[in-house]
Design a protein around this motif. Structure first.
Motif, PDB file in Angstrom:
ATOM      1  N   PHE A  46       0.863  -1.188   0.000  1.00  0.00           N
ATOM      2  CA  PHE A  46       0.000   0.000   0.000  1.00  0.00           C
ATOM      3  C   PHE A  46       0.898   1.237   0.000  1.00  0.00           C
ATOM      4  O   PHE A  46       1.959   1.230   0.626  1.00  0.00           O
ATOM      5  N   PRO A  47       0.505   2.306  -0.707  1.00  0.00           N
ATOM      6  CA  PRO A  47       1.377   3.483  -0.855  1.00  0.00           C
ATOM      7  C   PRO A  47       1.759   4.178   0.450  1.00  0.00           C
ATOM      8  O   PRO A  47       2.724   4.923   0.480  1.00  0.00           O
ATOM      9  N   CYS A  48       1.012   3.958   1.531  1.00  0.00           N
ATOM     10  CA  CYS A  48       1.359   4.540   2.824  1.00  0.00           C
ATOM     11  C   CYS A  48       1.144   3.488   3.906  1.00  0.00           C
ATOM     12  O   CYS A  48       0.501   2.468   3.662  1.00  0.00           O
ATOM     13  N   PRO A  49       1.692   3.703   5.088  1.00  0.00           N
ATOM     14  CA  PRO A  49       1.566   2.699   6.156  1.00  0.00           C
ATOM     15  C   PRO A  49       0.107   2.435   6.531  1.00  0.00           C
ATOM     16  O   PRO A  49      -0.709   3.356   6.565  1.00  0.00           O
ATOM     17  N   VAL A  50      -0.212   1.186   6.780  1.00  0.00           N
ATOM     18  CA  VAL A  50      -1.549   0.796   7.242  1.00  0.00           C
ATOM     19  C   VAL A  50      -1.391  -0.001   8.536  1.00  0.00           C
ATOM     20  O   VAL A  50      -0.370  -0.634   8.764  1.00  0.00           O
ATOM     21  N   ARG A  51      -2.430   0.092   9.379  1.00  0.00           N
ATOM     22  CA  ARG A  51      -2.465  -0.699  10.610  1.00  0.00           C
ATOM     23  C   ARG A  51      -3.637  -1.638  10.523  1.00  0.00           C
ATOM     24  O   ARG A  51      -4.667  -1.297   9.956  1.00  0.00           O
ATOM     25  N   ARG A  52      -3.497  -2.771  11.110  1.00  0.00           N
ATOM     26  CA  ARG A  52      -4.589  -3.735  11.148  1.00  0.00           C
ATOM     27  C   ARG A  52      -5.176  -3.710  12.553  1.00  0.00           C
ATOM     28  O   ARG A  52      -4.458  -3.916  13.531  1.00  0.00           O
ATOM     29  N   ILE A  53      -6.453  -3.407  12.656  1.00  0.00           N
ATOM     30  CA  ILE A  53      -7.160  -3.413  13.932  1.00  0.00           C
ATOM     31  C   ILE A  53      -8.261  -4.444  13.800  1.00  0.00           C
ATOM     32  O   ILE A  53      -9.273  -4.206  13.132  1.00  0.00           O
ATOM     33  N   GLY A  54      -8.056  -5.598  14.413  1.00  0.00           N
ATOM     34  CA  GLY A  54      -9.003  -6.695  14.241  1.00  0.00           C
ATOM     35  C   GLY A  54      -9.016  -7.121  12.786  1.00  0.00           C
ATOM     36  O   GLY A  54      -7.999  -7.503  12.228  1.00  0.00           O
ATOM     37  N   ARG A  55     -10.173  -6.992  12.159  1.00  0.00           N
ATOM     38  CA  ARG A  55     -10.297  -7.366  10.741  1.00  0.00           C
ATOM     39  C   ARG A  55     -10.195  -6.159   9.813  1.00  0.00           C
ATOM     40  O   ARG A  55     -10.279  -6.300   8.600  1.00  0.00           O
ATOM     41  N   ARG A  56     -10.052  -4.967  10.386  1.00  0.00           N
ATOM     42  CA  ARG A  56     -10.029  -3.735   9.593  1.00  0.00           C
ATOM     43  C   ARG A  56      -8.607  -3.241   9.347  1.00  0.00           C
ATOM     44  O   ARG A  56      -7.726  -3.429  10.171  1.00  0.00           O
ATOM     45  N   TYR A  57      -8.414  -2.568   8.222  1.00  0.00           N
ATOM     46  CA  TYR A  57      -7.188  -1.831   7.953  1.00  0.00           C
ATOM     47  C   TYR A  57      -7.496  -0.364   8.192  1.00  0.00           C
ATOM     48  O   TYR A  57      -8.545   0.139   7.795  1.00  0.00           O
ATOM     49  N   VAL A  58      -6.554   0.337   8.824  1.00  0.00           N
ATOM     50  CA  VAL A  58      -6.729   1.753   9.140  1.00  0.00           C
ATOM     51  C   VAL A  58      -5.509   2.514   8.641  1.00  0.00           C
ATOM     52  O   VAL A  58      -4.371   2.067   8.780  1.00  0.00           O
ATOM     53  N   VAL A  59      -5.760   3.692   8.069  1.00  0.00           N
ATOM     54  CA  VAL A  59      -4.697   4.555   7.556  1.00  0.00           C
ATOM     55  C   VAL A  59      -4.737   5.870   8.327  1.00  0.00           C
ATOM     56  O   VAL A  59      -5.807   6.472   8.470  1.00  0.00           O
ATOM     57  N   ARG A  60      -3.599   6.307   8.826  1.00  0.00           N
ATOM     58  CA  ARG A  60      -3.531   7.610   9.511  1.00  0.00           C
ATOM     59  C   ARG A  60      -3.642   8.733   8.489  1.00  0.00           C
ATOM     60  O   ARG A  60      -3.049   8.663   7.405  1.00  0.00           O
ATOM     61  N   MET A  61      -4.390   9.774   8.835  1.00  0.00           N
ATOM     62  CA  MET A  61      -4.566  10.915   7.939  1.00  0.00           C
ATOM     63  C   MET A  61      -3.220  11.558   7.606  1.00  0.00           C
ATOM     64  O   MET A  61      -2.967  11.917   6.457  1.00  0.00           O
ATOM     65  N   ALA A  62      -2.344  11.689   8.587  1.00  0.00           N
ATOM     66  CA  ALA A  62      -1.036  12.306   8.338  1.00  0.00           C
ATOM     67  C   ALA A  62      -0.242  11.522   7.302  1.00  0.00           C
ATOM     68  O   ALA A  62       0.403  12.117   6.421  1.00  0.00           O
ATOM     69  N   ASP A  63      -0.290  10.193   7.370  1.00  0.00           N
ATOM     70  CA  ASP A  63       0.429   9.368   6.399  1.00  0.00           C
ATOM     71  C   ASP A  63      -0.167   9.506   5.002  1.00  0.00           C
ATOM     72  O   ASP A  63       0.555   9.592   4.007  1.00  0.00           O
ATOM     73  N   LEU A  64      -1.500   9.529   4.922  1.00  0.00           N
ATOM     74  CA  LEU A  64      -2.156   9.676   3.622  1.00  0.00           C
ATOM     75  C   LEU A  64      -1.843  11.035   3.012  1.00  0.00           C
ATOM     76  O   LEU A  64      -1.526  11.135   1.828  1.00  0.00           O
ATOM     77  N   MET A  65      -1.903  12.089   3.826  1.00  0.00           N
ATOM     78  CA  MET A  65      -1.594  13.429   3.321  1.00  0.00           C
ATOM     79  C   MET A  65      -0.160  13.502   2.817  1.00  0.00           C
ATOM     80  O   MET A  65       0.098  14.074   1.755  1.00  0.00           O
ATOM     81  N   ARG A  66       0.773  12.907   3.550  1.00  0.00           N
ATOM     82  CA  ARG A  66       2.166  12.904   3.132  1.00  0.00           C
ATOM     83  C   ARG A  66       2.317  12.169   1.796  1.00  0.00           C
ATOM     84  O   ARG A  66       3.014  12.636   0.896  1.00  0.00           O
ATOM     85  N   THR A  67       1.632  11.037   1.647  1.00  0.00           N
ATOM     86  CA  THR A  67       1.687  10.271   0.400  1.00  0.00           C
ATOM     87  C   THR A  67       1.138  11.081  -0.772  1.00  0.00           C
ATOM     88  O   THR A  67       1.654  11.014  -1.887  1.00  0.00           O
ATOM     89  N   LEU A  68       0.096  11.875  -0.504  1.00  0.00           N
ATOM     90  CA  LEU A  68      -0.515  12.696  -1.550  1.00  0.00           C
ATOM     91  C   LEU A  68       0.228  14.009  -1.782  1.00  0.00           C
ATOM     92  O   LEU A  68      -0.151  14.794  -2.643  1.00  0.00           O
ATOM     93  N   GLY A  69       1.271  14.260  -0.995  1.00  0.00           N
ATOM     94  CA  GLY A  69       2.059  15.484  -1.160  1.00  0.00           C
ATOM     95  C   GLY A  69       1.408  16.703  -0.527  1.00  0.00           C
ATOM     96  O   GLY A  69       1.689  17.833  -0.922  1.00  0.00           O
ATOM     97  N   ILE A  70       0.551  16.491   0.460  1.00  0.00           N
ATOM     98  CA  ILE A  70      -0.116  17.594   1.146  1.00  0.00           C
ATOM     99  C   ILE A  70       0.560  17.783   2.495  1.00  0.00           C
ATOM    100  O   ILE A  70       0.616  16.851   3.300  1.00  0.00           O
TER     101      ILE A  70
END
Length: 95
Positions: A46-70
């Protein structure tokens, strides 16, 4: 000399962005299909770090923004007031 507390807030907080999000929203932001996003997350691609919480994957907003160049820069309250004043002036004169 007296120190003043920081009178600023993060850009993401100004717009009320969540601290983290689910895979569907992250996939949409990255223009990926949901199945591709899950496949990449499972494979560690995945283009940015993801965490697994139970059966869900979660992406931190800061990581997503950094990946998008924001940049999640600090914004000072004076800048809010100035921006609001400029926006009001422009909306009053625009036809």
């Amino acid at each position: 000399m007296k120190r003043h507390r920081d009178e600023s807030v993060a850009f993401s907080a100004v717009f009320g962005l969540p601290a983290e999000m689910g895979m569907r929203m992250a996939a949409d932001a990255l223009s990926l299909s949901l199945s591709t996003a899950y496949k990449r997350a499972r494979n560690g691609e995945f283009p940015c770090p993801v965490r697994r919480i139970g059966r869900r994957y979660v992406v931190r907003m800061a990581d997503l923004m950094r990946t998008l160049g924001i940049q999640d820069v600090r914004v000072h309250y004076d800048d809010f007031e100035t921006g609001a004043r400029i926006a009001r002036a422009r909306s009053d004169t625009w036809y």
